[in-house]
Design a protein around this motif. Sequence first.
Motif, PDB file in Angstrom:
ATOM      1  N   SER A  14    -113.030-105.023  -9.770  1.00 10.58           N
ATOM      2  CA  SER A  14    -113.978-106.070  -9.386  1.00 10.58           C
ATOM      3  C   SER A  14    -114.804-106.543 -10.581  1.00 10.58           C
ATOM      4  O   SER A  14    -115.140-107.732 -10.697  1.00 10.58           O
ATOM      5  CB  SER A  14    -114.902-105.567  -8.272  1.00 10.58           C
ATOM      6  N   THR A  15    -115.116-105.622 -11.498  1.00 10.39           N
ATOM      7  CA  THR A  15    -115.861-106.007 -12.694  1.00 10.39           C
ATOM      8  C   THR A  15    -115.038-106.923 -13.579  1.00 10.39           C
ATOM      9  O   THR A  15    -115.562-107.883 -14.163  1.00 10.39           O
ATOM     10  CB  THR A  15    -116.277-104.749 -13.485  1.00 10.39           C
TER      11      THR A  15
ATOM     12  N   VAL B 219    -120.635-114.343  -5.039  1.00  9.19           N
ATOM     13  CA  VAL B 219    -119.951-113.465  -4.081  1.00  9.19           C
ATOM     14  C   VAL B 219    -119.417-112.214  -4.768  1.00  9.19           C
ATOM     15  O   VAL B 219    -119.727-111.084  -4.362  1.00  9.19           O
ATOM     16  CB  VAL B 219    -118.811-114.235  -3.375  1.00  9.19           C
ATOM     17  N   VAL B 220    -118.627-112.385  -5.816  1.00 10.34           N
ATOM     18  CA  VAL B 220    -117.998-111.239  -6.481  1.00 10.34           C
ATOM     19  C   VAL B 220    -119.049-110.353  -7.140  1.00 10.34           C
ATOM     20  O   VAL B 220    -118.898-109.127  -7.206  1.00 10.34           O
ATOM     21  CB  VAL B 220    -116.960-111.719  -7.519  1.00 10.34           C
ATOM     22  N   GLY B 221    -120.147-110.957  -7.588  1.00  8.24           N
ATOM     23  CA  GLY B 221    -121.197-110.188  -8.252  1.00  8.24           C
ATOM     24  C   GLY B 221    -121.841-109.137  -7.377  1.00  8.24           C
ATOM     25  O   GLY B 221    -122.484-108.206  -7.881  1.00  8.24           O
ATOM     26  N   LEU B 222    -121.668-109.240  -6.067  1.00 13.83           N
ATOM     27  CA  LEU B 222    -122.222-108.238  -5.150  1.00 13.83           C
ATOM     28  C   LEU B 222    -121.341-107.001  -5.050  1.00 13.83           C
ATOM     29  O   LEU B 222    -121.722-106.026  -4.390  1.00 13.83           O
ATOM     30  CB  LEU B 222    -122.402-108.848  -3.752  1.00 13.83           C
ATOM     31  N   PHE B 223    -120.184-107.008  -5.693  1.00 14.91           N
ATOM     32  CA  PHE B 223    -119.231-105.909  -5.537  1.00 14.91           C
ATOM     33  C   PHE B 223    -118.848-105.284  -6.871  1.00 14.91           C
ATOM     34  O   PHE B 223    -117.708-104.851  -7.059  1.00 14.91           O
ATOM     35  CB  PHE B 223    -117.964-106.426  -4.829  1.00 14.91           C
TER      36      PHE B 223
ATOM     37  N   VAL C  21    -113.708-113.747 -14.548  1.00 11.47           N
ATOM     38  CA  VAL C  21    -112.870-114.950 -14.450  1.00 11.47           C
ATOM     39  C   VAL C  21    -113.704-116.214 -14.229  1.00 11.47           C
ATOM     40  O   VAL C  21    -113.574-117.187 -14.992  1.00 11.47           O
ATOM     41  CB  VAL C  21    -111.797-114.773 -13.354  1.00 11.47           C
ATOM     42  N   PRO C  22    -114.568-116.267 -13.189  1.00 16.24           N
ATOM     43  CA  PRO C  22    -115.375-117.493 -13.036  1.00 16.24           C
ATOM     44  C   PRO C  22    -116.320-117.743 -14.201  1.00 16.24           C
ATOM     45  O   PRO C  22    -116.625-118.893 -14.513  1.00 16.24           O
ATOM     46  CB  PRO C  22    -116.145-117.252 -11.729  1.00 16.24           C
ATOM     47  N   THR C  23    -116.767-116.664 -14.852  1.00 22.24           N
ATOM     48  CA  THR C  23    -117.586-116.855 -16.048  1.00 22.24           C
ATOM     49  C   THR C  23    -116.758-117.496 -17.158  1.00 22.24           C
ATOM     50  O   THR C  23    -117.225-118.411 -17.855  1.00 22.24           O
ATOM     51  CB  THR C  23    -118.143-115.513 -16.529  1.00 22.24           C
TER      52      THR C  23
ATOM     53  N   ILE D  97    -129.062-117.644  -3.148  1.00 15.26           N
ATOM     54  CA  ILE D  97    -128.311-116.876  -2.144  1.00 15.26           C
ATOM     55  C   ILE D  97    -128.186-115.422  -2.591  1.00 15.26           C
ATOM     56  O   ILE D  97    -128.389-114.485  -1.802  1.00 15.26           O
ATOM     57  CB  ILE D  97    -126.918-117.502  -1.927  1.00 15.26           C
ATOM     58  N   LEU D  98    -127.862-115.224  -3.851  1.00 13.93           N
ATOM     59  CA  LEU D  98    -127.707-113.875  -4.394  1.00 13.93           C
ATOM     60  C   LEU D  98    -129.018-113.096  -4.305  1.00 13.93           C
ATOM     61  O   LEU D  98    -129.034-111.913  -3.939  1.00 13.93           O
ATOM     62  CB  LEU D  98    -127.229-113.962  -5.837  1.00 13.93           C
TER      63      LEU D  98
END
Length: 565
Positions: A330-331, A304-308, A336-338, A216-217
């Motif tokens: 955002s960085t 999702v967050v990686g796009l921002f 957090v998920p990592t 998706i990414l």
Amino acid sequence: MAQAQLPLDTPPKKTDSSHSAHPKAWKWYDYFTFNIDHKVIGIQYLVTSFIFYLIGGLMAVAMRTELYTPDPDVLDPNLYNAFMTNHGTIMIFLWIVPAAIGGFGNFLVPLMIGARDMAFPKLNAIAFWLNPPAGALIIGSFFFGGAQAGWTSYPPLSVITASTAQSMWILSIVLVGTSSILGSLNFIVTILKMKIPSMKWSQLPLFCWAIMATSILALVSTPVLAAGLVLLLFDINFGTSFFKPDAGGNVVIYQHLFWFYSHPAVYLMILPIFGVMSEVIPVHARKPIFGYQAIAYSSLAICVVGLFVWVHHMFTSGTPPWMRMFFTISTLIVAVPTGVKIFSWVATLWGGKIRFTSAMLFAIGLLSMFVLGGLSGVTLGTAPFDVHVHDTYYVVAHFHYVLFGGSVFGIYAGIYHWFPKITGRMYNETLGRIHFILTFIGTNLTFLPMHELGLKGMPRRVAMYDPQFTFINQICTYGAFLLAISVIPFAINMVWSWMKGAKASDNPWNALTLEWTTSSPPAIENWEVLPVLTRGPYEYGMNGSNTEMNPGGEMGEPIVTPKNG
């Protein structure tokens, strides 16, 4: 867990092939053809990308040899610039991404979901065969001086230096990007539409969740990079001025287009490796994976967050304060998920009956070094610190701990883990452990001192430096030599074991995911009768036994091992 449903006992379908009827096994020369078997394509990706890894590694050794002294006494500065540019390009676009996604993804995803092949086999083969021409363009560019603007190829430098070589570099990346788009589309459709009916989404192997998030990414971000590179190609060759500041162009727009893809590219390289970790650790720790849902959903959260987060690469590019604040936050959030994954793996290891196989050693090594790389990444995500160390060796240290200590260690872990399944042979465990020791020491010796170089102000991407940095650079060079040597036992192990290694059983690790229910190596269409899932993929040590699944319409005969593994 899930009960067996109606057997899928339809006979194997005939698929298009260069053969009128499938042989019992592919011959060695079939691996050099346009073959549509997902397993052949996976091996083609792994072997081809490893060859490019050796080429990129030789460039790195040459650069580190040059950096042994402050003066340009080994490489001409222009050649150094070309090596620096293409080393990074090859390692990212022709080694880690193809190996992690194309290699493991193609070989494993259909096997893990109980499918006979990918959804679009011919498209799958086309995606692979875009990579060798891309690599040939990179290598051929050296006949025209080599691209010298860095792997980011920022204009105006990329517009005014080595135009033919730079154009070849751009075309190479566009080919690789097209391959990535085709492969990602194939993975998404395959996982959504071709998993066996008895497999619930809560039983989907975590590697497949990781490949889904990665795909998706890639579909969202890759076209943006392709657009930016095509515009750059026009500026170089056709007189346009999209990024020429003296003609009204804007170089910062190129940086946005580039980093909108190239920071998510970090996740394209590491998310599949996270999936590998989630498969290797529970098998060799003989424990159920801790936090299955948290790991699965954190992959989607990173997607999702990686796009921002891309602007943290541009804190020195005149970004306004509000933008620095937003992308700093955002960085930090994407960590957090990592962190959820890291804690879940550590919890899985805790109290497990760990088998220190080569695969497990590289997985544990990855944990230690990725944590260090992640911590330095958090510091770089904060604008004040990033401005201080931008374009220094601190950044080089950070992304090598993430990508070499992370992605490359994960690739090695995956190769050792699935080598028996891929080849039908067992590898030499002693050589595997020697490989790990050399690689672990070499990685830390090469990249750990670079943090100090960066904090003291040594700029990256230059062949000449202040003599005060000589001693630390010499340590880094010794580490690079050790890393180069570490590849030798690995290569010997793989080649010799593939030809002469002991025969592997179908499931030498007593693993529970579906790929281990096939023969080793798998039959051409994977199963004569498709398997039916009767338990989850990570139920190690539960109910006092480890029950393996056999292909067929019924639950396989249980293979009982001692309690807890």
